[in-house]
Scaffold this motif. Structure first.
Motif, PDB file in Angstrom:
ATOM      1  N   GLN A 129       0.849  -1.156  -0.101  1.00 19.86           N
ATOM      2  CA  GLN A 129      -0.416   0.205  -0.265  1.00 19.86           C
ATOM      3  C   GLN A 129       0.625   1.197  -0.436  1.00 19.86           C
ATOM      4  O   GLN A 129       0.467   2.085  -0.673  1.00 19.86           O
ATOM      5  CB  GLN A 129      -0.742  -0.078   1.679  1.00 19.86           C
ATOM      6  N   VAL A 130       2.350   1.212   0.995  1.00 22.98           N
ATOM      7  CA  VAL A 130       3.095   2.140   0.516  1.00 22.98           C
ATOM      8  C   VAL A 130       3.615   2.521  -0.721  1.00 22.98           C
ATOM      9  O   VAL A 130       4.013   3.624  -0.839  1.00 22.98           O
ATOM     10  CB  VAL A 130       3.555   2.125   2.290  1.00 22.98           C
ATOM     11  N   CYS A 131       4.223   1.435  -1.220  1.00 23.63           N
ATOM     12  CA  CYS A 131       4.696   1.377  -2.661  1.00 23.63           C
ATOM     13  C   CYS A 131       3.689   1.916  -3.343  1.00 23.63           C
ATOM     14  O   CYS A 131       4.155   2.648  -4.278  1.00 23.63           O
ATOM     15  CB  CYS A 131       4.779  -0.234  -2.826  1.00 23.63           C
ATOM     16  N   ALA A 132       2.053   1.456  -3.168  1.00 24.02           N
ATOM     17  CA  ALA A 132       1.412   1.785  -4.719  1.00 24.02           C
ATOM     18  C   ALA A 132       1.192   3.510  -3.980  1.00 24.02           C
ATOM     19  O   ALA A 132       1.911   4.116  -5.093  1.00 24.02           O
ATOM     20  CB  ALA A 132       0.440   1.388  -4.188  1.00 24.02           C
ATOM     21  N   PHE A 133       1.478   4.629  -2.976  1.00 26.23           N
ATOM     22  CA  PHE A 133       1.272   5.890  -2.768  1.00 26.23           C
ATOM     23  C   PHE A 133       2.187   6.244  -3.890  1.00 26.23           C
ATOM     24  O   PHE A 133       2.309   7.280  -3.988  1.00 26.23           O
ATOM     25  CB  PHE A 133       1.047   5.849  -0.855  1.00 26.23           C
ATOM     26  N   VAL A 134       3.407   5.827  -3.747  1.00 25.83           N
ATOM     27  CA  VAL A 134       4.310   5.848  -3.428  1.00 25.83           C
ATOM     28  C   VAL A 134       4.616   6.081  -5.655  1.00 25.83           C
ATOM     29  O   VAL A 134       5.630   6.885  -5.955  1.00 25.83           O
ATOM     30  CB  VAL A 134       6.099   5.356  -2.992  1.00 25.83           C
ATOM     31  N   VAL A 135       4.189   4.731  -5.781  1.00 21.39           N
ATOM     32  CA  VAL A 135       4.249   5.104  -7.658  1.00 21.39           C
ATOM     33  C   VAL A 135       3.445   6.058  -8.209  1.00 21.39           C
ATOM     34  O   VAL A 135       4.106   6.452  -9.190  1.00 21.39           O
ATOM     35  CB  VAL A 135       3.639   3.657  -7.787  1.00 21.39           C
ATOM     36  N   ASP A 136       2.726   6.077  -6.960  1.00 25.56           N
ATOM     37  CA  ASP A 136       1.374   7.235  -8.234  1.00 25.56           C
ATOM     38  C   ASP A 136       2.137   8.605  -7.681  1.00 25.56           C
ATOM     39  O   ASP A 136       2.195   9.372  -8.849  1.00 25.56           O
ATOM     40  CB  ASP A 136       0.338   7.076  -7.082  1.00 25.56           C
ATOM     41  N   ALA A 137       3.054   8.747  -6.892  1.00 27.83           N
ATOM     42  CA  ALA A 137       3.654  10.590  -6.746  1.00 27.83           C
ATOM     43  C   ALA A 137       4.453  10.787  -8.283  1.00 27.83           C
ATOM     44  O   ALA A 137       5.561  11.268  -8.122  1.00 27.83           O
ATOM     45  CB  ALA A 137       3.995  10.519  -5.155  1.00 27.83           C
ATOM     46  N   ALA A 138       5.596   9.408  -7.810  1.00 29.77           N
ATOM     47  CA  ALA A 138       6.868   9.273  -8.159  1.00 29.77           C
ATOM     48  C   ALA A 138       6.037   9.330 -10.453  1.00 29.77           C
ATOM     49  O   ALA A 138       6.853  10.372 -11.246  1.00 29.77           O
ATOM     50  CB  ALA A 138       6.877   7.773  -8.053  1.00 29.77           C
ATOM     51  N   GLU A 139       5.584   8.855 -10.914  1.00 33.11           N
ATOM     52  CA  GLU A 139       4.664   8.609 -11.776  1.00 33.11           C
ATOM     53  C   GLU A 139       4.040  10.432 -12.137  1.00 33.11           C
ATOM     54  O   GLU A 139       4.162  10.897 -12.737  1.00 33.11           O
ATOM     55  CB  GLU A 139       3.335   7.809 -11.839  1.00 33.11           C
ATOM     56  N   SER A 140       3.509  11.106 -10.843  1.00 35.12           N
ATOM     57  CA  SER A 140       3.146  12.756 -11.456  1.00 35.12           C
ATOM     58  C   SER A 140       4.329  12.895 -11.369  1.00 35.12           C
ATOM     59  O   SER A 140       3.709  14.133 -11.961  1.00 35.12           O
ATOM     60  CB  SER A 140       2.315  13.135  -9.873  1.00 35.12           C
ATOM     61  N   ALA A 141       5.445  12.884 -10.901  1.00 30.15           N
ATOM     62  CA  ALA A 141       6.750  13.885 -11.172  1.00 30.15           C
ATOM     63  C   ALA A 141       7.060  14.045 -12.657  1.00 30.15           C
ATOM     64  O   ALA A 141       7.774  14.255 -12.703  1.00 30.15           O
ATOM     65  CB  ALA A 141       7.616  13.592  -9.680  1.00 30.15           C
ATOM     66  N   GLY A 142       6.746  12.717 -13.488  1.00 30.21           N
ATOM     67  CA  GLY A 142       7.119  12.370 -14.475  1.00 30.21           C
ATOM     68  C   GLY A 142       8.388  11.451 -14.653  1.00 30.21           C
ATOM     69  O   GLY A 142       8.796  11.448 -15.843  1.00 30.21           O
ATOM     70  N   LEU A 143       8.466  10.708 -13.648  1.00 30.58           N
ATOM     71  CA  LEU A 143       9.217   9.593 -14.013  1.00 30.58           C
ATOM     72  C   LEU A 143       9.411   9.260 -14.543  1.00 30.58           C
ATOM     73  O   LEU A 143       7.974   8.172 -14.597  1.00 30.58           O
ATOM     74  CB  LEU A 143       9.935   9.469 -12.203  1.00 30.58           C
ATOM     75  N   ASP A 144      10.054   8.377 -15.365  1.00 27.25           N
ATOM     76  CA  ASP A 144      10.253   6.504 -15.821  1.00 27.25           C
ATOM     77  C   ASP A 144       9.785   5.791 -15.303  1.00 27.25           C
ATOM     78  O   ASP A 144      10.344   5.545 -14.117  1.00 27.25           O
ATOM     79  CB  ASP A 144      11.112   6.563 -17.095  1.00 27.25           C
ATOM     80  N   GLU A 145       9.561   4.889 -15.746  1.00 26.52           N
ATOM     81  CA  GLU A 145       8.920   3.807 -15.362  1.00 26.52           C
ATOM     82  C   GLU A 145       9.823   3.095 -14.601  1.00 26.52           C
ATOM     83  O   GLU A 145       9.715   2.183 -14.019  1.00 26.52           O
ATOM     84  CB  GLU A 145       8.772   2.448 -16.523  1.00 26.52           C
ATOM     85  N   THR A 146      11.623   2.990 -14.990  1.00 25.65           N
ATOM     86  CA  THR A 146      12.393   2.256 -14.597  1.00 25.65           C
ATOM     87  C   THR A 146      12.608   2.609 -13.054  1.00 25.65           C
ATOM     88  O   THR A 146      13.044   2.491 -11.960  1.00 25.65           O
ATOM     89  CB  THR A 146      14.010   2.635 -14.803  1.00 25.65           C
ATOM     90  N   ALA A 147      12.451   4.401 -13.186  1.00 20.63           N
ATOM     91  CA  ALA A 147      12.954   4.991 -12.004  1.00 20.63           C
ATOM     92  C   ALA A 147      11.826   5.474 -11.271  1.00 20.63           C
ATOM     93  O   ALA A 147      12.031   4.954  -9.636  1.00 20.63           O
ATOM     94  CB  ALA A 147      13.362   6.575 -12.299  1.00 20.63           C
ATOM     95  N   VAL A 148      10.752   4.634 -11.565  1.00 24.97           N
ATOM     96  CA  VAL A 148       9.422   4.293 -10.974  1.00 24.97           C
ATOM     97  C   VAL A 148       9.787   3.286  -9.562  1.00 24.97           C
ATOM     98  O   VAL A 148       9.310   3.110  -8.734  1.00 24.97           O
ATOM     99  CB  VAL A 148       7.447   4.512 -11.471  1.00 24.97           C
ATOM    100  N   ALA A 203       4.675   7.768   5.355  1.00 21.36           N
ATOM    101  CA  ALA A 203       4.768   7.387   3.768  1.00 21.36           C
ATOM    102  C   ALA A 203       4.612   8.932   3.658  1.00 21.36           C
ATOM    103  O   ALA A 203       3.313   9.595   4.074  1.00 21.36           O
ATOM    104  CB  ALA A 203       5.082   6.776   3.243  1.00 21.36           C
ATOM    105  N   GLU A 204       5.155  10.248   3.361  1.00 21.87           N
ATOM    106  CA  GLU A 204       5.035  11.507   2.417  1.00 21.87           C
ATOM    107  C   GLU A 204       5.702  11.607   1.513  1.00 21.87           C
ATOM    108  O   GLU A 204       7.403  11.083   1.258  1.00 21.87           O
ATOM    109  CB  GLU A 204       5.437  12.867   3.232  1.00 21.87           C
ATOM    110  N   CYS A 205       5.345  12.092   0.231  1.00 18.83           N
ATOM    111  CA  CYS A 205       5.520  12.298  -0.957  1.00 18.83           C
ATOM    112  C   CYS A 205       5.680  13.712  -0.788  1.00 18.83           C
ATOM    113  O   CYS A 205       4.344  14.754  -1.069  1.00 18.83           O
ATOM    114  CB  CYS A 205       5.291  11.158  -1.890  1.00 18.83           C
ATOM    115  N   ARG A 206       6.989  14.570  -0.963  1.00 20.50           N
ATOM    116  CA  ARG A 206       7.073  15.868  -2.476  1.00 20.50           C
ATOM    117  C   ARG A 206       7.260  15.632  -3.794  1.00 20.50           C
ATOM    118  O   ARG A 206       7.891  14.869  -3.562  1.00 20.50           O
ATOM    119  CB  ARG A 206       7.756  17.121  -1.698  1.00 20.50           C
ATOM    120  N   THR A 207       7.346  16.211  -4.614  1.00 24.70           N
ATOM    121  CA  THR A 207       7.180  15.626  -6.130  1.00 24.70           C
ATOM    122  C   THR A 207       7.725  17.679  -7.018  1.00 24.70           C
ATOM    123  O   THR A 207       6.305  18.614  -6.269  1.00 24.70           O
ATOM    124  CB  THR A 207       6.182  15.430  -7.242  1.00 24.70           C
ATOM    125  N   GLU A 208       8.292  17.489  -8.100  1.00 29.06           N
ATOM    126  CA  GLU A 208       8.301  18.450  -8.521  1.00 29.06           C
ATOM    127  C   GLU A 208       8.350  17.577 -10.094  1.00 29.06           C
ATOM    128  O   GLU A 208       9.338  16.684 -10.183  1.00 29.06           O
ATOM    129  CB  GLU A 208       9.110  19.591  -8.107  1.00 29.06           C
TER     130      GLU A 208
END
Lengths: 133, 110
Positions: free
Chosen positions: A12-31, A60-65
């Motif tokens: 569940q924590v992983c899914a939360f982070v994956v969503d944030a990483a995708e919203s930051a525009g990271l590529d599939e490997t980085a996610v 878990a907290e995520c900050r994205t740019e």
């Protein structure tokens, strides 16, 4: 987000982070790298920090740019600085392949920055992933 | 995570499907241990349907490899996805496991 420190809640924590990483525009490997790093961090907290399941919470907290995700994993287990764990010896024979310390090694290899702070009774592990290229 | 087993000649082929993490790796390790306990020491782990594997999954595989090596068996891997191949490589396990491009190749190698 906050979950009880249990192995079946780590995804569940992983899914939360994956969503944030995708919203930051990271590529599939980085996610994927973010997911592994967070998985290993949470697993370590349950196994070595709380020394078992259901002994506390993981937050878990995520900050994205654009092109960057900063992930903070917080727990209230006894202070433990994972960044001081030595890398495992990887060029060893099978008899010695203990796999201990591999989770921390993955966190270091897969993220651009891994830092640790202990403040007000909480362990805070901050991991940064930047877009490559 | 599911890991059904079928026999091909004298080789036990376990096809792992889904996510192998700290929640599911104990089940994988337990099923592998049962094979070893039943003297099935020629084992192929087909990884093509593994969508995700953390170090907990690697630990289960290494622990089984050590156990079968002690009784002259082997645990061989086939068809890891690119993601699984990456964690195997990062962990330095590509030199410890024999890894094959197809299930047939892995079974035929025994």
């Amino acid at each position: 987000m906050s979950v009880p420190a249990r192995y079946d809640r780590v995804k569940q924590v992983c899914a939360f982070v994956v969503d944030a990483a995708e919203s930051a525009g990271l590529d599939e490997t980085a996610v994927f790298h973010c997911q592994i790093a967070v998985d290993e961090a949470c697993t370590n907290i349950i196994e070595h920090g709380y020394r078992g399941e259901d002994k506390g919470q993981i937050e878990a907290e995520c900050r994205t740019e654009p092109g960057m995700a900063t992930i903070t994993i917080i727990d209230w287990a006894p202070p433990f600085d994972v960044t001081q764990v030595p890398d495992p010896s990887l060029d060893r024979p099978i008899e010695d392949a203990a796999i201990g310390g591999l989770g921390v090694f993955f966190m270091r290899k897969m993220m651009n920055e891994v830092t640790y702070h202990h403040k007000d009774g909480a362990n805070r592990l901050v991991m940064v992933k930047r877009k490559t290229g | 995570m599911e890991c059904p087993v079928h026999e091909v000649k004298r080789v036990s082929v376990m096809t792992v499907k889904g996510r192998v993490d700290s929640d599911t790796a104990p089940k994988l390790e337990d099923k592998l241990k049962k094979l070893v306990d039943n003297e099935k020491t020629q084992i192929v782990l087909d990884l093509k349907d593994v969508e995700y594997m953390s170090s907990a999954g690697l630990r289960a595989m290494v622990s089984t490899l050590k156990a079968v090596k002690r009784i002259n068996g082997d645990l061989r891997l086939c068809t890891p996805s690119p993601r699984v191949a990456e964690v195997l490589r990062l962990a330095g396990l590509t030199s410890i496991f024999n890894i094959y491009p197809s299930q047939n190749d892995a079974v035929g190698s025994f």
